[in-house]
Design a protein around this motif. Structure first.
Motif, PDB file in Angstrom:
ATOM      1  N   SER D  60       0.829  -1.208   0.000  1.00 29.21           N
ATOM      2  CA  SER D  60       0.000   0.000   0.000  1.00 29.21           C
ATOM      3  C   SER D  60       0.859   1.252   0.000  1.00 29.21           C
ATOM      4  CB  SER D  60      -0.900   0.027   1.236  1.00 29.21           C
ATOM      5  OG  SER D  60      -1.727  -1.102   1.225  1.00 29.21           O
ATOM      6  N   GLN D 102      -8.453   0.291  -0.626  1.00 33.89           N
ATOM      7  CA  GLN D 102      -8.832  -1.042  -0.215  1.00 33.89           C
ATOM      8  C   GLN D 102     -10.158  -1.102   0.533  1.00 33.89           C
ATOM      9  OE1 GLN D 102      -5.936  -2.716   2.403  1.00 33.89           O
ATOM     10  NE2 GLN D 102      -7.204  -4.466   2.934  1.00 33.89           N
ATOM     11  N   ASP D 188      -5.781  -0.738  -4.842  1.00 38.08           N
ATOM     12  CA  ASP D 188      -5.236  -1.397  -3.650  1.00 38.08           C
ATOM     13  C   ASP D 188      -6.264  -2.373  -3.106  1.00 38.08           C
ATOM     14  OD1 ASP D 188      -3.789  -2.123  -1.477  1.00 38.08           O
ATOM     15  OD2 ASP D 188      -3.731  -0.142  -0.542  1.00 38.08           O
ATOM     16  N   GLU D 189      -6.026  -3.636  -3.363  1.00 35.74           N
ATOM     17  CA  GLU D 189      -6.918  -4.700  -2.895  1.00 35.74           C
ATOM     18  C   GLU D 189      -8.383  -4.346  -3.142  1.00 35.74           C
ATOM     19  OE1 GLU D 189      -5.796  -5.991   0.971  1.00 35.74           O
ATOM     20  OE2 GLU D 189      -3.692  -6.134   0.417  1.00 35.74           O
TER      21      GLU D 189
HETATM   22 MG   LIG Z   1      -2.216  -2.438   2.386  1.00 34.89          MG
END
Ligand SMILES: [Mg+2]
Ligand SMILES: Nc1ncnc2c1ncn2[C@@H]1O[C@H](COP(=O)(O)OP(=O)(O)OP(=O)(O)O)[C@@H](O)[C@H]1O
Ligand SMILES: Nc1ncnc2c1ncn2[C@@H]1O[C@H](COP(=O)(O)OP(=O)(O)OP(=O)(O)O)[C@@H](O)[C@H]1O
Ligand SMILES: [Mg+2]
Lengths: 276, 296, 270, 298, 501
Positions: D60, D102, D188-189
């Motif tokens: 991240s 995320q 991010d995810e």
């Molecule tokens: Mg992360």
């Protein structure tokens, strides 16, 4: 009182010169700070012809008792009320706990104090009308009404924020975990309380200034010979050195109390201890 | 399997929203036999967590069970314990982890020793006695260390915020084990963890199940995890059980439409070309598979 | 439309109550046959009756009319005095919470230093310099009032500052000012308003207390504080003189607290 | 030092030419501890780089550097070969690199309506020209929502994030990023909180945008299945460094040693059995496993 | 029925007579603490009324303001008004047991004359003070000065032991020795002062109480409540608005005396508006003093028509025709003034005085009726004092009080433009009045002096440099079981005859 009118102007000027009161305010203030820093002295009171420090220290015990008793009462009232309200969220108990402090919220302390005196002291004769009585039990006895007056003014804020916080914590996952682990309700409440305390303590730290300020009015209403009444008479007498000294001690008191509060939050929360 | 051996029996469970009476769990029934591991899978919002909570008796605010008898245990009430999804949030952040485990241990020992402690004095003594506290802390630390937490916990306790997610999840498991449960209920205990830690936790649960003979009810949305751990699967959709049966059968031969879609949506990871082409072998090499390949 | 967030019942109750109070305060002086400041010594200190529902005061003035007239002043003062600290405190809190670091340290230090002086002491000292009355109250609240907003907003902002939607706004290319005002403010405003509402009660009580200490609003301008203070020596014999103006304060307190509660409920449930 | 995935000529991170976005020798330190330690990556137009690795590896952080949210202690960021300021980027540079975060719970401003969330970026960057009429904005918002599979309801634009499920919010966040027509999407995810059926839809969209609009994708995830479905290159991070990188095919098919191997093994162990049980084809492996996987993504 | 406090339980014990050692204590609630007992330099009520319990003068005055012999058995004034001879009583003793001689009295008066910080200096032109023998004190004047006897009755002319009994002046006043009925036993300068009875007091068998406690209770309501429950036995200055309640209370009563005080509006005649006599008369006509009196006094004051309170000799209160309560005349006066269209001005008010605040509001609305807009400038008492003494005000409300029972006490202070108070800070000046008041000082008591004061009062009433409003009764509230309290018109009390029970 008219007696006092005949004081000759020369005398007044003389006294003012002696006490440095002919200087501009800022000069007086800097010299106050200078003497304070260099000698630890807060100067002489104009009205009482006495060392302001001695005067304040003399009155301090009563005020400390008052602040201490009120602080304890605030906690003793707020915690159970907030807990009860939160645990019975939405029921009439909750409503009651939420509404009743709302009523006292709008009542000035001096008025509550007066009503208390009329009710509990004059009519029912349970507590003394005012003043202090010797001994620890006498002190506690004389502090009952004044500290309750202060506490009532402070509790609404604390109860409300604490209740909200407890509700948040009650909804937290870890409470479910503890419930699932079969912990008894009492033990769970301990965990909830500890986690709810932080913001309440911070608020409390902020309110402590008001609490100390509140003693001024309440001491007046209950005829307590504390720093508050001293301040009041210092103000009416324009006793500037004394006002400065009191302001300084008050500030010191607030700093000490908020430091204590910070230490307390540190005890409750290791994150504060470690400086986050 | 005889009915008496069922530790959990859910009969026609209905959970409704208090506000509008909307059915959230709509007539779910199933049994879990002693020693069995049952997985509940299904789409998000299908009522998996609510079913689990209904069994546990911990309904969240805003919902209620229509007929409380639906989750009554068939025989003597088994001891239940639960592990939650979010490992960090499910621990008291202001209480040391050893202390938390120890508290649960003490609490259940009181319950166990029955009559002798029912006197209030005995209870109080037990609660405040330093020796009892020390003893329970020692055993809590033992348990945590046996689950793979650092040895240093013996000397000084740590707060949940000072542990990693995987470590916190182990504390959660320790708390559940401290209850000495007959049945372990798990609500997505590994979704918040990264794959390597996830595997460790699943290994740990499998090991505990073997060692302690735990019965498990395991909610997940990860079919892989379910397949890894469970003998039997319950597939839920929209508050209903749409399919139930042995894991292998359901995965290989889904009957229900939704189950099919679910299995279809799994993203495959290409197989290891060097692996032996049998699932059984894969399972046996288990957690040491990686190490076995290290020499390359 | 589901976008309309339903109002919490407590909020509705509070708003209705405050509207009623506002209505009474505006209408009563027009309808009343009495002048709030014209004395009628012959009618002094009469208990509540049909002619004088709240009774009369020491100068024979109708208390109901005066309570209403005072309400105009006090409520206006309450709003006027609270406005500047609210804006200043919220702005300071936004900056402190958003940037952290030295802006936050400076603001924390400043507020710690100020809060070390008890409020009434400060009022007294200010009254010393500026004389009593509205000016002193205004100045003191300017000095002290912003702190509670700054602290609340700092906390709220700091807890949001690292939220990913703030980062999204950055990535999108918004300036800091725009993020603070357009993105952050709407999210912390309700908390600041909740504080505002309860702080207004505190302010009202403070104004009343200043009246008691003789530092309040100068007569003949009717003011709840002075009315309560003037009547306090009759409390045991002529209860209405101080109690009925007092109940106006309590009523406003309840209304504002209900509004605060309602806003809180809405924030948590929305 | 990065282990490149074997059997492929080293695609050394430092000098990829013709890259759209390039991070060179990035180091990010949090109080002495290097969260990202001398990492270089490059993204071609239309390329998709999957960054995988354990929690806390620095994924991240790397993404935030790329998006211009944190200034690295050392290293450079280049867009189209020209250097970008670490934080003080121009509005246009900002527009070209967008990011999806995320956590679906916190990635949308809770007090704004969906209309405002989607439109404010477009208005800022003038994507729809200066002062577009409201109905044009609305229409564009609806198209965006439709792209991510939302938007049948009439009042959807007036709702606030709370009224959406996690999966829906995640998709709105993606729509917002895409609204300003970026060249690079840092994600991010983006699917870790979603259940498999929803995840499928989002990945579908990303693959399509890559193909149709040449969107470059920096995809951060710990789900290897997602990487397999979307990415053509993989970088494995650990302790702030890239320990392995190279084409995705090789990552999944070459036998790997060390951490990458462990990662893959662990992922297979929990995921593959389900596949084993239901999809015999996977078990015995046609040669075109990745293709097979991507076909599922539509 | 009693609150179980110290005072009441003592009383009970005393009443039953069962315990000979029982002490009777009288607790007196006062608003401010005693900060100094120096009889020459102190002047404020909080100190003065403690000093007069310890030190006593040669002559004093009674409840009605009449001069009476006190330590002196008798006094004689020579016909030319230049020689005053006092004969001391027999057997006078200081509280330490030593005898009181004429030398002590001479020392005291001389010391007072020498005191450069004297607060109430002797204004007579004294030629000599002598002690022809142990029992005789002789004061000789250079010119006649009629108010001298009244001045001598002031507490500041109490008798102290010669040479302070060998102590330094500072030490002496920390632990003073006098002939008064009480002796200081416990003294907190910012708090309570406890007296014990003087065993050597010259009035046989007095005082009737063993202990007198001056308890500081700043808040008036608090004091009233303490009296109701018996925590105190008396209140020094009960608020007028509480009197009916205390008068009719089950356990409380009030004691009154005529007063030397007049509450008054003062005009600063240096101000351009109030330099105009028509403006002042207009305001005086606009206001109804009866209304003011009624609003603030609850039946415990009389509306003042003249500057001299009724309890002072030569007051024309009953005969004078004041400028009062006539709206038409008020308008006419204003029309005649330099400001026929009205103007606006400020009233200076010391905060914290309910009665004043009511009175000021009445003046405000009265003025409004003739088109004069008055704003209230409310300041703390200390600011108030410094403002008016600097002539920094337009109208103020304050009280005028005689310090000793002679018309000159007030007239000199309020009408002499050359005195240090500049006609009570009004700067009012009228040569006629000045001449008359000087003359009254040397005219012996009698009708001639009465005529002079009558003329002065009428002029002051017509020219209205100030509007006398009302003279409140001097009121003390006590418990019902208290008897023998003598209230004095200067607001002090005598405790020596007090009995509880
Ligand atoms: Mg992360
Ligand atoms: N406290 C509540 N009040 C009202 N409705 C609720 C509450 N908790 C859950 N629900 C609703 O009940 C349904 C089932 O919820 P549940 O948590 O059991 O789903 P789940 O199957 O566990 O989903 P997930 O996989 O997302 O965790 C959902 O539609 C949810 O919106
Ligand atoms: N603001 C910060 N201050 C200090 N350390 C930080 C901060 N942000 C991240 N870190 C640390 O930097 C390291 C890398 O964090 P990062 O968030 O990039 O990891 P990640 O690979 O994204 O992990 P995850 O998979 O858990 O999201 C971690 O050890 C983390 O604890
Ligand atoms: Mg769930």
């Amino acid at each position: 009182m008219v007696l006092g009118l005949k004081a000759r102007p020369e005398q007044i000027a003389d006294m003012h010169r002696r006490l440095g009161l002919d200087q501009p305010l800022w000069r007086q203030f800097t010299s106050f700070i200078l003497t304070l820093v260099t000698t630890g002295d807060t100067g002489e009171s104009i009205a009482y012809h006495a060392s302001s420090r001695a005067l304040v220290l003399d009155r301090l015990p009563v005020s400390l008792w008052l602040v201490g008793c009120s602080a304890v009462l605030v906690v003793a009232i707020s915690l159970p009320l907030a807990m009860t309200a939160a645990l019975h969220k939405g029921t009439w108990i909750d409503q009651l706990v939420r509404v009743v402090p709302t009523i006292t919220l709008g009542m000035p302390e001096f008025w509550v104090g007066l009503v208390f005196v009329l009710l509990f002291a004059v009519t029912l004769k349970i507590f003394p009308v005012g003043g202090t009585q010797p001994g620890i039990d006498g002190m506690l006895y004389s502090m009952a009404l004044p500290s309750l007056t202060i506490a009532l003014a402070q509790t609404p804020f604390i109860v409300r924020s604490l209740r909200t916080r407890i509700l948040d914590v009650l909804g937290a996952d870890f409470v479910t975990t503890l419930r699932a682990a079969g912990l008894p309700e009492r033990a769970i409440r301990r965990h909830v309380l500890r986690n709810s305390l932080m913001p309440a303590l911070e608020l409390y730290g902020m309110k402590i200034s008001f609490l100390i300020g509140g003693t001024l009015v309440v001491e007046q209403v209950f005829g307590l010979r504390g720093v508050g009444t001293l301040l009041f008479s210092a103000i009416t007498a324009r006793d500037f050195p004394l006002i400065q000294a009191i302001a300084m001690y008050c500030a010191l008191g607030v700093v000490i109390v908020s430091t204590l509060v910070r230490i307390a939050t540190g005890l409750v929360d290791y994150r504060v201890r470690e400086g986050r | 399997m005889s009915g008496d051996d069922n530790l959990i029996a859910v009969r026609d469970l209905h959970v409704v929203a208090t506000a509008d009476g909307r059915p959230l769990v709509d007539g779910v029934s199933f049994d879990v036999a002693r020693g069995e591991a049952v997985g509940i899978v299904g789409e998000s919002g299908s009522g998996k967590s609510l079913t689990l909570r209904a069994i546990m008796g911990l309904m969240p605010e805003g919902v209620r069970i229509a007929d409380p008898a639906a989750v009554a245990a068939p025989s003597a009430r088994p001891r239940l314990a639960m592990i939650f999804q979010d490992p960090v949030a499910s621990l008291d952040p202001l209480c040391g982890v050893v202390a938390q485990v120890a508290e649960v241990m003490r609490c259940h020992e009181q319950g166990d020793s029955g009559h002798a402690d029912s006197a209030p004095i005995g209870r109080l003594a037990r609660r405040f006695s330093p020796s009892i506290r020390r003893e329970s802390r020692r055993r809590a630390a033992d348990l945590l260390i046996s689950l793979g937490l650092p040895e240093s916990l013996r000397e000084h306790d740590r707060y949940p915020g000072q542990l990693s997610g995987g470590q916190c999840q182990r504390v959660g498991i320790a708390i559940a084990l401290a209850v000495r449960p007959d049945v372990l209920l798990c609500d997505e205990p590994t979704t918040a963890l990264d794959v390597t830690v996830q595997r460790q936790i699943l290994d740990l649960l499998a090991r505990l199940r073997g060692e302690l003979g735990l019965t498990m009810l395991f909610v997940t949305h990860n079919l892989g995890v379910a397949a890894h751990l469970c003998d039997r699967l319950i597939v839920m959709h929209d508050g209903h059980v749409v399919e139930t049966g042995p894991t292998a059968r359901i995965l290989a031969d889904p009957q229900d439409d939704y189950t099919k879609r679910l299995i279809d949506a799994i993203l495959p990871i290409p197989a290891d070309p060097s692996a032996k082409p049998t699932g059984a072998a894969e399972e046996e090499t288990g957690s040491t598979a990686g190490k076995g390949k290290e020499p390359r | 439309m589901t976008m309309k967030r339903t109002l919490a019942p407590t909020l509705v109750a509070g708003l209705v109550l405050i509207a009623l109070i506002a209505l009474a305060v505006i209408v009563i002086p027009f309808l009343s046959p009495y002048d709030p400041i014209a004395e009628d010594i012959a009618a002094m200190l009469q208990p509540p009756s049909l002619a004088h529902p709240f009774g009369t005061d020491q100068l024979g003035r109708d208390i109901l009319t005066r309570v209403a007239a005072a309400g105009r002043i006090d409520l206006a003062l309450m709003i006027g005095v609270e406005a500047a600290p609210f804006v200043i405190g919220t702005a300071a809190g936004l900056v402190a919470g958003f940037y952290g670091g030295w802006p936050r340290r400076v603001i924390t230090l400043l507020s710690d230093a100020l809060i070390a002086f008890p409020f009434y002491l400060l009022v007294a000292v200010v009254a010393f310099v500026t004389g009593t009355g509205v000016k002193g109250i205004f100045l003191t609240f300017l000095i002290m009032g912003w702190i509670i907003f700054a602290r609340t907003v700092t906390g709220a902002t700091a807890s949001l500052a690292s939220a990913e939607w703030v980062e999204s706004a950055r990535v999108m290319g918004f300036s800091d000012l725009s993020i603070l005002v357009r993105q952050m403010l709407p999210n912390v405003l309700s908390q600041a308003v909740t504080v505002l509402v309860s702080d207004m009660v505190a302010l009202l009580v403070a104004i009343v207390t200043l009246g008691y200490l003789g530092l309040g609003i100068a007569p003949p301008t009717p003011d709840w504080g002075t009315m309560i203070a003037d009547g306090q020596s009759f409390l045991s014999t002529r209860w209405w003189v101080s109690t009925l103006p007092g109940s106006a304060v309590v009523l406003v307190g309840i209304a504002l607290a209900l509004i605060g509660d309602g806003l809180n409920d809405m924030r948590r449930n929305a | 030092m990065s282990h490149t995935i074997p059997a492929v000529p080293a695609a050394s991170g430092g000098q990829t030419s013709g890259a759209l976005l390039e991070l060179r020798h990035i180091t990010v330190a949090y109080g002495g501890f290097a969260a990202v330690d001398d990492v270089s990556i490059a993204l071609k137009q239309g390329g998709a780089l999957g960054v995988v690795g354990e929690s806390g590896a620095g994924k991240s952080t790397l993404a935030r550097v790329a998006a211009g949210l944190i200034a690295p202690a050392a290293g450079r960021t280049l867009l189209d070969g020209r250097e970008l300021a670490p934080i003080r980027r121009t509005r246009e540079q900002r527009r070209r690199i967008q990011m999806v975060f995320q956590n679906p719970d916190s990635s949308l401003n809770p007090s704004h309506t969906i209309r405002r969330i989607l439109a404010e970026g477009m208005l800022l960057h003038g994507t729809l020209g200066p002062h577009p009429p409201r109905d044009v904005v609305d229409a564009r918002c609806r198209r965006l929502l439709a792209m991510v599979g939302l938007g049948e309801e009439r009042d959807i634009l007036a709702r606030r994030p709370r009224a959406f499920s996690g999966g829906q919010r995640q998709r709105i966040a993606i729509a917002r990023a895409l609204a300003v027509e970026p060249d690079v999407l840092v994600a991010d995810e983006p699917t870790s909180a979603l259940d498999v059926t929803v995840q499928r839809g989002i990945l579908d969209l990303l693959v399509r945008l890559r193909r149709e609009q040449g969107l470059a994708l920096l995809l951060i995830t710990h789900d290897l299945g997602v990487v397999n479905a979307v990415c053509d290159e993989v970088a494995v991070m650990r302790h702030g460094q890239i320990v392995a990188d190279g084409p995705a095919d090789l990552f999944f098919h070459a036998p790997l040693a060390g951490y990458s191997g462990d990662l893959l093994a662990a992922a297979r162990e929990v995921a593959l059995q389900a596949a084993l049980a239901c999809k015999p084809a996977f078990r015995y492996g046609g040669k075109d496993l990745t293709r097979e996987g991507k076909k599922n993504v539509r | 029925q009693t609150g179980g406090t110290t005072a009441s339980s003592d009383t009970d014990a005393n009443a039953s007579g069962s315990n000979a050692s029982a002490q009777t204590t009288f607790t007196y609630a006062r608003a401010a603490s005693v900060t100094s007992l120096n009889l020459w330099t102190e002047i404020t009520a909080n100190n003065a009324f403690a000093i007069d319990k310890v030190f006593e003068p040669l002559v004093s005055f009674d409840k009605d303001g009449k001069i009476i012999d006190w330590l002196a058995e008798s006094h004689m004034i020579s016909d030319d008004g230049l020689t005053y001879t006092f004969t001391l009583r027999d057997g006078l003793k200081f509280s330490d047991g030593s005898d009181v001689t004429a030398a002590d009295a001479v020392f005291s008066i001389k010391q007072h004359q020498a005191e450069k910080d004297a607060a109430l200096p002797l204004t007579a032109d004294i030629a000599s003070v002598d002690a022809p023998d142990d029992h005789t004190v002789e004061i000789k004047l250079n010119s006649p000065y009629t108010p001298l006897l009244a001045e001598l009755a002031n507490f500041s002319n109490g008798i102290v032991p010669k040479d302070f009994g060998g102590k330094s002046e500072d030490d002496f006043f920390k632990n003073p020795v006098g002939t008064g009925p009480f002796v200081v036993s416990d003294w907190d300068k910012s708090g309570d002062l406890t007296f014990t009875k003087n065993k050597h007091y010259w009035q046989e068998g007095k005082p009737g109480i063993d202990k007198l406690v001056y308890k500081v209770v700043e808040d008036g309501t608090q004091a009233v409540n303490q009296l109701k429950t018996g925590e105190v036995d008396g209140i020094e200055s009960p608020a007028l608005e509480n009197l009916d309640e205390l008068e009719n209370g089950a356990d409380t009563k009030v004691e009154t005396a005529g007063s030397w005080v007049t509450h008054t509006f003062f005009f600063n005649t240096k101000d351009e508006h109030f330099a105009d006599v028509h403006v002042r008369r207009a305001l005086a006509y606009a206001l109804s003093r009866e209304d003011v009196t009624k609003a603030v006094s609850f039946g415990h004051a009389t509306a003042a028509k003249t500057v001299l309170p009724k309890a002072i000799e030569y007051s024309t209160q009953d005969s004078i025709k004041p400028v009062d309560n006539d709206l038409d005349k008020a308008k006419a006066e204003l029309a005649e003034s330099k400001f026929p269209q009205g103007f606006s001005a400020k009233i200076l008010l010391a905060s914290g005085n309910n009665a004043y605040s009511q009175a000021v509001q009445l003046l405000q609305s009265a003025a409004a009726k003739i088109g004069v807009k008055l704003d209230i400038d409310s300041v703390d008492i200390a600011t108030f004092r410094s403002r008016f003494k600097a002539f920094d005000y337009q109208i103020m409300i304050n009280s005028a009080q005689a310090d000793y029972p002679d018309a000159d006490s007030i007239i000199d202070f309020q009408a002499d433009p050359d005195g240090f108070s500049k006609s009570y800070w009004t700067s009012y000046s009228n040569d006629e009045v000045t001449k008359e008041l000087k003359q009254a000082q040397v005219t012996p008591d009698g009708s001639e002096r009465a005529d002079l004061y009558k003329k002065i009062q009428q002029t002051l009433a017509d020219e209205v440099p100030y509007i006398p409003l009302y003279s409140p009764d001097i009121v003390k509230a006590v418990r019902k079981n208290v008897s023998g309290l003598e209230v004095l018109p200067n607001d002090s009390v005598r405790f020596q005859d007090v009995k509880i029970g």
